[in-house]
Structures are given as structure tokens and as C-alpha cells.
Scaffold this motif. Structure first.
Motif, PDB file in Angstrom:
ATOM      1  N   ALA A 194       7.574   7.203 -12.282  1.00  0.00           N
ATOM      2  CA  ALA A 194       6.586   8.133 -12.848  1.00  0.00           C
ATOM      3  C   ALA A 194       5.249   8.029 -12.102  1.00  0.00           C
ATOM      4  CB  ALA A 194       6.401   7.854 -14.337  1.00  0.00           C
ATOM      5  N   VAL A 195       4.782   6.799 -11.862  1.00  0.00           N
ATOM      6  CA  VAL A 195       3.507   6.630 -11.142  1.00  0.00           C
ATOM      7  C   VAL A 195       3.617   7.243  -9.746  1.00  0.00           C
ATOM      8  CG1 VAL A 195       1.958   4.900 -10.102  1.00  0.00           C
ATOM      9  CG2 VAL A 195       2.737   4.615 -12.471  1.00  0.00           C
ATOM     10  N   ASN A 196       4.737   6.989  -9.057  1.00  0.00           N
ATOM     11  CA  ASN A 196       4.906   7.517  -7.693  1.00  0.00           C
ATOM     12  C   ASN A 196       4.987   9.036  -7.685  1.00  0.00           C
ATOM     13  OD1 ASN A 196       4.814   4.957  -6.734  1.00  0.00           O
ATOM     14  ND2 ASN A 196       7.023   4.731  -6.419  1.00  0.00           N
ATOM     15  N   LYS A 197       5.721   9.593  -8.643  1.00  0.00           N
ATOM     16  CA  LYS A 197       5.833  11.060  -8.705  1.00  0.00           C
ATOM     17  C   LYS A 197       4.481  11.701  -9.001  1.00  0.00           C
ATOM     18  CE  LYS A 197      10.651  12.162  -9.948  1.00  0.00           C
ATOM     19  NZ  LYS A 197      10.945  13.270  -9.041  1.00  0.00           N
ATOM     20  N   CYS A 198       3.729  11.085  -9.894  1.00  0.00           N
ATOM     21  CA  CYS A 198       2.393  11.606 -10.201  1.00  0.00           C
ATOM     22  C   CYS A 198       1.523  11.602  -8.944  1.00  0.00           C
ATOM     23  CB  CYS A 198       1.719  10.791 -11.305  1.00  0.00           C
ATOM     24  SG  CYS A 198       2.330  11.215 -12.947  1.00  0.00           S
ATOM     25  N   ILE A 199       1.604  10.543  -8.163  1.00  0.00           N
ATOM     26  CA  ILE A 199       0.812  10.477  -6.928  1.00  0.00           C
ATOM     27  C   ILE A 199       1.204  11.637  -6.015  1.00  0.00           C
ATOM     28  CG2 ILE A 199       0.349   9.139  -4.816  1.00  0.00           C
ATOM     29  CD1 ILE A 199       0.556   6.586  -6.515  1.00  0.00           C
ATOM     30  N   ALA A 200       2.507  11.864  -5.885  1.00  0.00           N
ATOM     31  CA  ALA A 200       2.982  12.959  -5.021  1.00  0.00           C
ATOM     32  C   ALA A 200       2.492  14.319  -5.537  1.00  0.00           C
ATOM     33  CB  ALA A 200       4.507  12.934  -4.952  1.00  0.00           C
ATOM     34  N   LYS A 201       2.229  14.394  -6.849  1.00  0.00           N
ATOM     35  CA  LYS A 201       1.736  15.656  -7.425  1.00  0.00           C
ATOM     36  C   LYS A 201       0.206  15.715  -7.457  1.00  0.00           C
ATOM     37  CE  LYS A 201       5.658  16.099 -10.609  1.00  0.00           C
ATOM     38  NZ  LYS A 201       6.271  17.350 -10.163  1.00  0.00           N
ATOM     39  N   GLY A 202      -0.439  14.662  -6.939  1.00  0.00           N
ATOM     40  CA  GLY A 202      -1.907  14.685  -6.867  1.00  0.00           C
ATOM     41  C   GLY A 202      -2.613  14.038  -8.040  1.00  0.00           C
ATOM     42  N   LEU A 203      -1.936  13.123  -8.737  1.00  0.00           N
ATOM     43  CA  LEU A 203      -2.596  12.381  -9.825  1.00  0.00           C
ATOM     44  C   LEU A 203      -2.456  10.882  -9.558  1.00  0.00           C
ATOM     45  CD1 LEU A 203      -3.855  11.971 -12.670  1.00  0.00           C
ATOM     46  CD2 LEU A 203      -1.525  12.110 -13.595  1.00  0.00           C
ATOM     47  N   LEU A 204      -3.592  10.208  -9.409  1.00  0.00           N
ATOM     48  CA  LEU A 204      -3.562   8.771  -9.127  1.00  0.00           C
ATOM     49  C   LEU A 204      -3.785   7.954 -10.390  1.00  0.00           C
ATOM     50  CD1 LEU A 204      -5.909   8.663  -5.980  1.00  0.00           C
ATOM     51  CD2 LEU A 204      -3.429   9.031  -6.030  1.00  0.00           C
ATOM     52  N   THR A 205      -2.832   7.058 -10.681  1.00  0.00           N
ATOM     53  CA  THR A 205      -2.991   6.076 -11.755  1.00  0.00           C
ATOM     54  C   THR A 205      -2.506   4.734 -11.184  1.00  0.00           C
ATOM     55  OG1 THR A 205      -0.757   6.387 -12.631  1.00  0.00           O
ATOM     56  CG2 THR A 205      -2.472   7.813 -13.538  1.00  0.00           C
ATOM     57  N   ILE A 206      -2.570   3.685 -11.993  1.00  0.00           N
ATOM     58  CA  ILE A 206      -2.199   2.356 -11.481  1.00  0.00           C
ATOM     59  C   ILE A 206      -1.022   1.801 -12.285  1.00  0.00           C
ATOM     60  CG2 ILE A 206      -3.039   0.011 -10.999  1.00  0.00           C
ATOM     61  CD1 ILE A 206      -5.892   1.374 -11.606  1.00  0.00           C
TER      62      ILE A 206
ATOM     63  N   ARG B 137       0.817  -1.225   0.000  1.00  0.00           N
ATOM     64  CA  ARG B 137       0.000   0.000   0.000  1.00  0.00           C
ATOM     65  C   ARG B 137       0.844   1.266   0.000  1.00  0.00           C
ATOM     66  NH1 ARG B 137      -5.381  -1.584   1.942  1.00  0.00           N
ATOM     67  NH2 ARG B 137      -5.246  -3.530   3.102  1.00  0.00           N
ATOM     68  N   TYR B 138       0.303   2.320  -0.611  1.00  0.00           N
ATOM     69  CA  TYR B 138       0.914   3.644  -0.518  1.00  0.00           C
ATOM     70  C   TYR B 138       0.564   4.235   0.852  1.00  0.00           C
ATOM     71  CZ  TYR B 138       1.456   3.371  -5.600  1.00  0.00           C
ATOM     72  OH  TYR B 138       1.801   2.983  -6.880  1.00  0.00           O
ATOM     73  N   PRO B 139       1.443   5.071   1.400  1.00  0.00           N
ATOM     74  CA  PRO B 139       1.164   5.638   2.726  1.00  0.00           C
ATOM     75  C   PRO B 139       0.178   6.822   2.659  1.00  0.00           C
ATOM     76  CG  PRO B 139       3.285   6.392   1.948  1.00  0.00           C
ATOM     77  CD  PRO B 139       2.749   5.491   0.876  1.00  0.00           C
ATOM     78  N   ILE B 140      -0.989   6.576   2.123  1.00  0.00           N
ATOM     79  CA  ILE B 140      -2.015   7.623   1.974  1.00  0.00           C
ATOM     80  C   ILE B 140      -3.345   7.026   2.433  1.00  0.00           C
ATOM     81  CG2 ILE B 140      -3.220   9.150   0.350  1.00  0.00           C
ATOM     82  CD1 ILE B 140      -0.802   8.851  -1.543  1.00  0.00           C
ATOM     83  N   THR B 141      -4.133   7.830   3.158  1.00  0.00           N
ATOM     84  CA  THR B 141      -5.449   7.366   3.609  1.00  0.00           C
ATOM     85  C   THR B 141      -6.508   8.334   3.099  1.00  0.00           C
ATOM     86  OG1 THR B 141      -4.392   6.556   5.620  1.00  0.00           O
ATOM     87  CG2 THR B 141      -6.792   6.710   5.656  1.00  0.00           C
ATOM     88  N   PHE B 142      -7.372   7.840   2.233  1.00  0.00           N
ATOM     89  CA  PHE B 142      -8.433   8.709   1.709  1.00  0.00           C
ATOM     90  C   PHE B 142      -9.644   8.680   2.630  1.00  0.00           C
ATOM     91  CE2 PHE B 142      -6.054   7.572  -2.200  1.00  0.00           C
ATOM     92  CZ  PHE B 142      -5.595   8.849  -2.464  1.00  0.00           C
TER      93      PHE B 142
END
Ligand SMILES: Cc1ncc(COP(=O)(O)O)c(C=O)c1O
Length: 387
Positions: A338-350, A6-11
Motif C-alpha cells: 500500500a505504501v509503495n503503491k501510494c508513492i507511485a500514485k504521488g502520495l508519500l507516507t512512511i 532508499r526509494y528510486p526517486i530524487t526530489f
């Protein structure tokens, strides 16, 4: 149990295409819960259905007639090839049902039980569905699996032609587009040719539309692009709009093989899930979402082609249909970064098959959100390129 990395993020909250975490950060959710929230988060039609139905009747056992089940079945039948529907709770369970139905039909039609599946396919994690899945990695440690599955390369018809010579074959199971395998779109005439082979040899065609059905490709079902119909189709994910709900759809000639006692599911077809399912289907059909999926899918695909061209040293290919899109990287390390950096910038992909960024926006997506995603992606790839 530790079944997920899991990513360390809780929605904690979602609205439309957006999610918020417990620190108040906002993210553009282009995962849609892996093709589940096709209407986006907190859609009013789903809230209304849940609110009204939960006050009335949440569940009752399948030994009685269930009005909400008949309503959703009718809606699905009116808008598909099918004559009958069996309801369950998940994609894997739907494919289990499809496999059992095909075997029951095959048993009565010459004692046949073998099923042809595709390499790279994904049909679920339960043992039957896992046995029909053409990726060894998911099967590791769980052998012996169910017997009777033969795997052929995806997108080619000759291997299917050869495999069906086995007289014990009763069905072919395919995804119209392989989602988990990195958004693999087969040749345009593939399903048509497979359909012909199946028809000419009295073999069932099972289509797993769990990920690509319900508007994702710009049509209600992906098979519609090929102007064919399957004999059995499985649905789940988006059908319940976030409430567990799966379905096995079939034509009369096949569904007749299931008789009272053949198959079942305690919670399958419960009024709460059924009412939500009807709300989801009506919202997709009545609000122009198929059109939106098709048009904005084309727009997104074009923008991704621009990304592919601009970063051709990093990216192998941008591909997809409607709103199931994939960006295949040349190297898996770069894809992950790229996926991880996008998440850090507020874009979620898989990230899928290690080097494909899979993008699954809700069907309600707008141009502003797609442009937001493209900007984040461009920014990310510039950073990655010059790192
Ligand atoms: C094509 C396909 N079939 C089946 C499944 C399994 O569905 P579930 O996770 O609901 O069991 C999935 C899940 O990703 C899928 O993509």
C-alpha cells in the motif's frame, strides 16, 4: 554508506505540501521529512530568516554571547514550562543532553543515575540515546550499550511504580505518543499519572517531543493535552524547519546541574539555526497553525476511520492525534504494498514497524490535500483488495 534503504526517486524542489522529482513528477509529501517540515517546503518565513541571517552572521562559537540564541531561548521559555534551554543539532544529541542532565542532577541528589524508559520507544541513534531506546532491533550489533536503563511497557503506570522503587532511579523518559513505534497513543490519563509518580518520588520526567512537539498534535507541545509539565523536554526535527537544530529545555531546579564545562556543542545554537528556529516558532504561533493542526487533524482522522471501516479486511486500526496519524494494516506485506503503491500514485507516507502507514502532513495542510490523499489511498486499497 548504505545506512538507508532508499526509494528510486530524487526530489529536487518543494513548495508547501508538495515535492517534485527530477523527472517533473509531483508528489504530496505527507512525510514532512519525518515531522521536520511542519511549515511545509520553502516557507517564506524560513527563506527570509535564512537569507537575512546568512548575510549577517552564520556562526560564532559559544564562548561569546549569541543574540539569536537568547531570542529563541526566550521564545521557547515564554511558550513552555521551561526556564532554561541548551541548544544542539539533532534529536539524538538533544536526548544525549537530557540523559546527561538527568544524571548530573541525580548524582547530586542521592547518587542516582538510573533512567526508566518505555518498550517500543525511539530516542535516537547515538549510543546514549540508543541505550535509552526500547527497541532491540536498533541496538543489534552495538553492544555493550550504556548501563542504567530499565524498560517498562508503554501506557501502563504500575510497571513504572514498581521500577522507581529502585533507589538509584533519577528519571523517566517518555514520548507523549510513540511515533516510530507506529503512532501509539497512550491512555488519556497516562502522562498525568506518571507525572504524579515522578513528583511524589522526586524523580525527573523527561518528555521527548522531538517528533510530536511544535504543533504536530494540535497543541504546541503534546504534554499540554495532559495538563502537566515535564522537568526536561527535548526538541529537534521541526524546530529548525529543515536546518539542523535541537534543544534541551528544563526548569531551573534541574538546569542548575549544568555548569560551565558540563556540556557543549560547537555548532549548537549557531545564529543561522537560531534565527530559523525563531522564524519557525513564530510562524506556528502567529498563523493559526495549531488550530489548523487540530481541526484538520480531526478531519483527517475521521476520513481515515472511513477507510478503516471500508477496508476492515485489510486494516486493523486508524489512529492518531492532530497531524500524527497511523493506519495499522493486518499484514505487513499489504502495508508495504500500500505504501509503495501510494508513492507511485504521488502520495508519500512512511512505513513504520513494518505494518503501520505513518502520515505526517505539514501543519499548513488544507482539506483539498487531505481529500487528495484519501482518494489515492482508497484507489490503492481497492487495487490491493482485489489483486
Ligand atoms: C521521538 C524521537 N526522538 C529522537 C529522534 C532522533 O532524532 P534525530 O534523528 O534528529 O537524531 C527521533 C527521530 O525519529 C524521534 O522520533
Amino acid at each position: 554508506m548504505t545506512t538507508y534503504g532508499r526509494y528510486p526517486i530524487t526530489f529536487i524542489r518543494g513548495k508547501g505540501s508538495w515535492l517534485w522529482d527530477n523527472d517533473g513528477n509531483r508528489y504530496l509529501d505527507f512525510t514532512s521529512g519525518i515531522a521536520v517540515t511542519n511549515l511545509g517546503h520553502s516557507h517564506p518565513a524560513i527563506i527570509k530568516a535564512l537569507r537575512e541571517q546568512s548575510k549577517k552572521l552564520a556562526t560564532v562559537c559559544n564562548l561569546f554571547h549569541i543574540e539569536e540564541q537568547a531570542d529563541l531561548a526566550e521564545l521557547l521559555i515564554k511558550n513552555s514550562f521551561a526556564d532554561k534551554v541548551f541548544f544542539c543539532n539533532s534529536g539524538a544529541e538533544a536526548n544525549e543532553g537530557a540523559i546527561k542532565l538527568a544524571r548530573k542532577w541525580g548524582g547530586a541528589n542521592g547518587g542516582r543515575y538510573k533512567i526508566i524508559s518505555a518498550k517500543g520507544s525511539f530516542h535516537g541513534r547515538t549510543l546514549g540515546a540508543l541505550s535509552s531506546t526500547g527497541q532491540r532491533e536498533y541496538q543489534k550489533g552495538f553492544r555493550p550499550l550504556l548501563k542504567g536503563f530499565k524498560f517498562v511497557p508503554y501506557g501502563e503506570t504500575d510497571p513504572i511504580r514498581r521500577a522507581i522503587r529502585d533507589e538509584k532511579t533519577c528519571a523517566v523518559i517518555l514520548e507523549p505518543i510513540q511515533g516510530e513505534n507506529g503512532v501509539i497513543v497512550p491512555p488519556d490519563d497516562y502522562l498525568k499519572k506518571v507525572r504524579e509518580l515522578c513528583t511524589n518520588n522526586n524523580i525527573l520526567l523527561i518528555l521527548d517531543e522531538i517528533q510530536v512537539g511544535l504543533g504536530r498534535t494540535g497543541r504546541l507541545y503534546a504534554y499540554e493535552h495532559s495538563a502537566i509539565v515535564p522537568d526536561i523536554m527535548t526538541l529537534a526535527k521541526a524546530l529548525g524547519g529543515g536546518i539542523p537544530c535541537g534543544a534541551v529545555l528544563a526548569n531551573d531546579g534541574v538546569s542548575i546541574s549544568f555548569t560551565p564545562g558540563s556540556h557543549g556543542s560547537t555548532l549548537g545554537g549557531n545564529p543561522l539555526a537560531m534565527r530559523t528556529g525563531s522564524a519557525v516558532l513564530k510562524a506556528i504561533l502567529d498563523n493559526g497553525l495549531l488550530d489548523n493542526s487540530s481541526k484538520l487533524g480531526d478531519y483527517f482522522n475521521n476520513r481515515l476511520k472511513y477507510i478503516e471501516n471500508k477496508f476492515s479486511s485489510l486494516i486493523n486500526e486508524a489512529r492518531g492525534k492532530g497531524l500524527i496519524l497511523g493506519l495499522e494494516f493486518r499484514r505487513k506485506e499489504i502495508a508495504k504494498e500500500a505504501v509503495n503503491k501510494c508513492i507511485a500514485k504521488g502520495l508519500l507516507t512512511i512505513l513504520t514497524v513494518e505494518k503501520v502507514m505513518r502520515i505526517l502532513p505539514p501543519l499548513t495542510v488544507n482539506k483539498y490535500e487531505i481529500d487528495f490523499a484519501i482518494n489515492k489511498l482508497e484507489e490503492t486499497l481497492e487495487e490491493v483488495q482485489y489483486a
